[in-house]
Design a protein around this motif. Sequence first.
Motif, PDB file in Angstrom:
ATOM      1  N   SER A  23     -75.347 -18.936  14.455  1.00  0.00           N
ATOM      2  CA  SER A  23     -75.237 -17.516  14.745  1.00  0.00           C
ATOM      3  C   SER A  23     -73.802 -17.053  14.598  1.00  0.00           C
ATOM      4  CB  SER A  23     -75.772 -17.276  16.148  1.00  0.00           C
ATOM      5  OG  SER A  23     -74.859 -16.706  17.001  1.00  0.00           O
ATOM      6  N   ALA A  24     -73.655 -15.758  14.447  1.00  0.00           N
ATOM      7  CA  ALA A  24     -72.320 -15.181  14.304  1.00  0.00           C
ATOM      8  C   ALA A  24     -71.641 -14.985  15.646  1.00  0.00           C
ATOM      9  CB  ALA A  24     -72.421 -13.830  13.591  1.00  0.00           C
ATOM     10  N   GLY A  95     -82.062 -14.026  21.107  1.00  0.00           N
ATOM     11  CA  GLY A  95     -83.460 -14.362  20.866  1.00  0.00           C
ATOM     12  C   GLY A  95     -84.157 -13.335  19.986  1.00  0.00           C
ATOM     13  N   ILE A  96     -83.885 -12.053  20.209  1.00  0.00           N
ATOM     14  CA  ILE A  96     -84.513 -10.999  19.408  1.00  0.00           C
ATOM     15  C   ILE A  96     -83.971 -11.030  17.982  1.00  0.00           C
ATOM     16  CG2 ILE A  96     -84.882  -8.513  19.146  1.00  0.00           C
ATOM     17  CD1 ILE A  96     -86.430  -9.739  21.504  1.00  0.00           C
ATOM     18  N   ILE A  97     -82.701 -11.309  17.829  1.00  0.00           N
ATOM     19  CA  ILE A  97     -82.138 -11.410  16.474  1.00  0.00           C
ATOM     20  C   ILE A  97     -82.802 -12.571  15.731  1.00  0.00           C
ATOM     21  CG2 ILE A  97     -80.043 -11.996  15.171  1.00  0.00           C
ATOM     22  CD1 ILE A  97     -78.495 -10.260  17.206  1.00  0.00           C
ATOM     23  N   ALA A  98     -82.964 -13.703  16.387  1.00  0.00           N
ATOM     24  CA  ALA A  98     -83.656 -14.837  15.753  1.00  0.00           C
ATOM     25  C   ALA A  98     -85.104 -14.467  15.437  1.00  0.00           C
ATOM     26  CB  ALA A  98     -83.614 -16.063  16.673  1.00  0.00           C
ATOM     27  N   LEU A  99     -85.749 -13.761  16.358  1.00  0.00           N
ATOM     28  CA  LEU A  99     -87.119 -13.310  16.127  1.00  0.00           C
ATOM     29  C   LEU A  99     -87.194 -12.380  14.915  1.00  0.00           C
ATOM     30  CD1 LEU A  99     -90.090 -13.217  17.137  1.00  0.00           C
ATOM     31  CD2 LEU A  99     -89.399 -11.218  18.516  1.00  0.00           C
ATOM     32  N   GLY A 184     -85.711 -18.570  10.904  1.00  0.00           N
ATOM     33  CA  GLY A 184     -85.863 -17.797  12.136  1.00  0.00           C
ATOM     34  C   GLY A 184     -86.409 -18.631  13.269  1.00  0.00           C
ATOM     35  N   LEU A 185     -87.373 -19.482  12.941  1.00  0.00           N
ATOM     36  CA  LEU A 185     -87.935 -20.383  13.953  1.00  0.00           C
ATOM     37  C   LEU A 185     -86.865 -21.347  14.463  1.00  0.00           C
ATOM     38  CD1 LEU A 185     -90.626 -20.931  15.353  1.00  0.00           C
ATOM     39  CD2 LEU A 185     -91.141 -22.564  13.537  1.00  0.00           C
ATOM     40  N   ALA A 186     -86.087 -21.906  13.542  1.00  0.00           N
ATOM     41  CA  ALA A 186     -84.999 -22.802  13.935  1.00  0.00           C
ATOM     42  C   ALA A 186     -83.963 -22.067  14.799  1.00  0.00           C
ATOM     43  CB  ALA A 186     -84.336 -23.403  12.699  1.00  0.00           C
ATOM     44  N   LEU A 187     -83.640 -20.829  14.430  1.00  0.00           N
ATOM     45  CA  LEU A 187     -82.692 -20.052  15.202  1.00  0.00           C
ATOM     46  C   LEU A 187     -83.226 -19.751  16.607  1.00  0.00           C
ATOM     47  CD1 LEU A 187     -81.529 -17.561  12.421  1.00  0.00           C
ATOM     48  CD2 LEU A 187     -80.095 -19.287  13.571  1.00  0.00           C
ATOM     49  N   MET A 188     -84.531 -19.531  16.709  1.00  0.00           N
ATOM     50  CA  MET A 188     -85.106 -19.245  18.015  1.00  0.00           C
ATOM     51  C   MET A 188     -84.964 -20.447  18.949  1.00  0.00           C
ATOM     52  SD  MET A 188     -88.465 -16.971  17.191  1.00  0.00           S
ATOM     53  CE  MET A 188     -88.791 -16.669  18.924  1.00  0.00           C
ATOM     54  N   PHE A 189     -85.061 -21.636  18.401  1.00  0.00           N
ATOM     55  CA  PHE A 189     -84.907 -22.828  19.237  1.00  0.00           C
ATOM     56  C   PHE A 189     -83.456 -23.092  19.601  1.00  0.00           C
ATOM     57  CE2 PHE A 189     -89.168 -23.904  17.531  1.00  0.00           C
ATOM     58  CZ  PHE A 189     -89.810 -24.047  18.753  1.00  0.00           C
ATOM     59  N   SER A 190     -82.525 -22.533  18.806  1.00  0.00           N
ATOM     60  CA  SER A 190     -81.115 -22.745  19.119  1.00  0.00           C
ATOM     61  C   SER A 190     -80.511 -21.572  19.885  1.00  0.00           C
ATOM     62  CB  SER A 190     -80.324 -22.981  17.826  1.00  0.00           C
ATOM     63  OG  SER A 190     -80.271 -21.801  17.037  1.00  0.00           O
ATOM     64  N   ALA A 191     -81.280 -20.469  20.035  1.00  0.00           N
ATOM     65  CA  ALA A 191     -80.740 -19.277  20.740  1.00  0.00           C
ATOM     66  C   ALA A 191     -80.649 -19.507  22.226  1.00  0.00           C
ATOM     67  CB  ALA A 191     -81.623 -18.059  20.447  1.00  0.00           C
TER      68      ALA A 191
END
Length: 191
Positions: A23-24, A95-99, A184-191
């Motif tokens: 993420s940024a 979480g919403i950004i990853a979603l 996006g799924l990977a980002l949601m798990f790392s958020a």
Amino acid sequence: MEPMKYSRMLALVVLSLFAGAASAHTGTHPPTGFAGGLAHPLLGVDHLLAMIAVGLWAAQQGGRALWAVPAAFVGTMGLGGALAWSGGALPQVEGIIALSVLVLGLLIATRRQWPVAAGMAVAAAFALFHGNAHGLEMPQATSPMAYALGFVLATVFLHGVGIAGSLLGRHAVRLTGIGFAAAGLALMFSA
């Protein structure tokens, strides 16, 4: 190069994007002012993928959606940034950004056709959170207007990249959507 090989190569490039920071929003700030705003959407995979995805999805929708969906994103993103600058923080921003990356990837992969107003609403809802994140990451002593101009121009550029990417062909765009959804799924798990 054959379309199938090109599609695989594109999918690998997309998946390799999250080899770095997820993420940024790392807590470290890029240069201040216009340069900081311009760099912010480009520094994190979450913003980068979501903004390219908005352009891809808008191009798939065609017609008025080609400009209306990205315009709704950019306009509402500015409101989210203004909310942050005035001290307002939205819940679950990361979480919403990853979603947003997951949902937009799925919309691209499934080629869902939506009414223009519904597409604008989806883009605007996610943009509010992206803009809030941009505003919350604004370095102190930065001109909010210069910073906003930077992140708006970077966003418009990334939407344009997505629109241009729609020219790759239906199969390549669908694979890209699948890659974005996986990211996006990977980002949601790392958020």
